[in-house]
Design a protein around this motif. Structure first.
Motif, mmCIF file in Angstrom:
data_model
loop_
_atom_site.group_PDB
_atom_site.id
_atom_site.type_symbol
_atom_site.label_atom_id
_atom_site.label_comp_id
_atom_site.label_asym_id
_atom_site.label_seq_id
_atom_site.Cartn_x
_atom_site.Cartn_y
_atom_site.Cartn_z
ATOM 1 N N PRO A 1 116.852 -66.783 58.148
ATOM 2 C CA PRO A 1 117.716 -66.012 58.821
ATOM 3 C C PRO A 1 117.957 -66.458 60.053
ATOM 4 C CG PRO A 1 115.918 -64.833 59.041
ATOM 5 C CD PRO A 1 115.452 -65.998 58.131
ATOM 6 N N THR B 1 117.829 -65.359 64.082
ATOM 7 C CA THR B 1 117.078 -64.480 64.616
ATOM 8 C C THR B 1 117.778 -63.780 65.889
ATOM 9 O OG1 THR B 1 115.689 -66.116 65.611
ATOM 10 C CG2 THR B 1 115.131 -64.988 63.540
ATOM 11 N N GLY C 1 117.893 -61.179 59.201
ATOM 12 C CA GLY C 1 118.909 -61.500 59.827
ATOM 13 C C GLY C 1 120.282 -60.418 59.629
#
Length: 214
Positions: A96, A98, A133
């Motif tokens: 993801p 962040t 995320g």
């Protein structure tokens, strides 16, 4: 907080060594008879990751290649055994972005739940394979860390502290942080990497004496 020994920890949620470093810091602090204040500072290992994240296997394959990828996690798994760091690389499907996770960590400071929030996010990603995320996941993690989940979910859909968080990430680069975790002791001495509890205990003790806070 002027009367407390402060440790600033520069880290990223998707840094596996940062998870190990956090657990080693926990062990070091448990061995010390000191009043220590921990501040978690943001860093992004890869700010080019899009907001929706990337397929983790493909991302790692592109970054390290098929041959290296076969054994890349072995040192972490071995090092994590000492403190039962529950890595589950097999469960992770996304890498993801962040930025939102760092906004959440920033907000958790205001309710004095920052370390709990960081631990929850590390566990969610590295042990449970959750996409940190995803804003719904982040809000749920906030609730599990004792923070108002609904309020967090609403804030995540705004631009609240986006630029401030980006500025703090840039500040880490400006002061010379090139790898994480980085432990900044009493704003005067930096340790880079997931140092052992013994090394952390020694460094914290020495710096505390130097600054007159032991």
């Amino acid at each position: 907080m002027a009367d407390r020994f402060t440790i600033d920890v520069v880290s990223d949620v998707i840094c596996p060594w940062c998870f190990l470093g956090k657990r080693r810091l926990d062990a070091a602090l448990a061995a010390l008879d000191m009043d220590v204040f921990i501040r978690w500072r943001p860093y992004m290992l890869d700010p080019t990751i899009p907001p929706e994240g990337l397929d983790r296997h493909q991302y790692m394959l592109n970054k390290f290649g098929a041959e290296k990828l076969k054994t890349i996690h072995d040192p972490l798994i071995e090092a994590g055994r000492e403190l039962d760091v529950p890595y589950r690389f097999d469960l992770i499907t996304r890498t993801p972005n962040t930025l939102d996770a760092h906004r959440l960590i920033r907000w958790s400071h205001t309710v004095e739940r920052q370390t709990e929030m960081v631990e929850r996010l590390f566990m969610a990603y590295w042990s449970e394979g959750k996409d940190v995320g995803d804003r719904d996941v982040l809000a749920a993690c906030a609730g599990e860390a004792g923070i108002n989940a609904q309020q967090i979910r609403e804030l995540l859909d705004t631009e609240q502290d986006v630029e401030e968080t980006r500025a703090e990430i840039q500040h880490a680069t400006n002061i010379g942080v090139t790898g994480v975790p980085t432990f900044i002791l009493a704003q005067s001495y930096a340790l880079v990497g997931a140092q052992s509890p013994a090394v952390l205990v020694d460094a914290i003790s020495r710096v505390a004496k130097e600054v007159g806070e032991a």
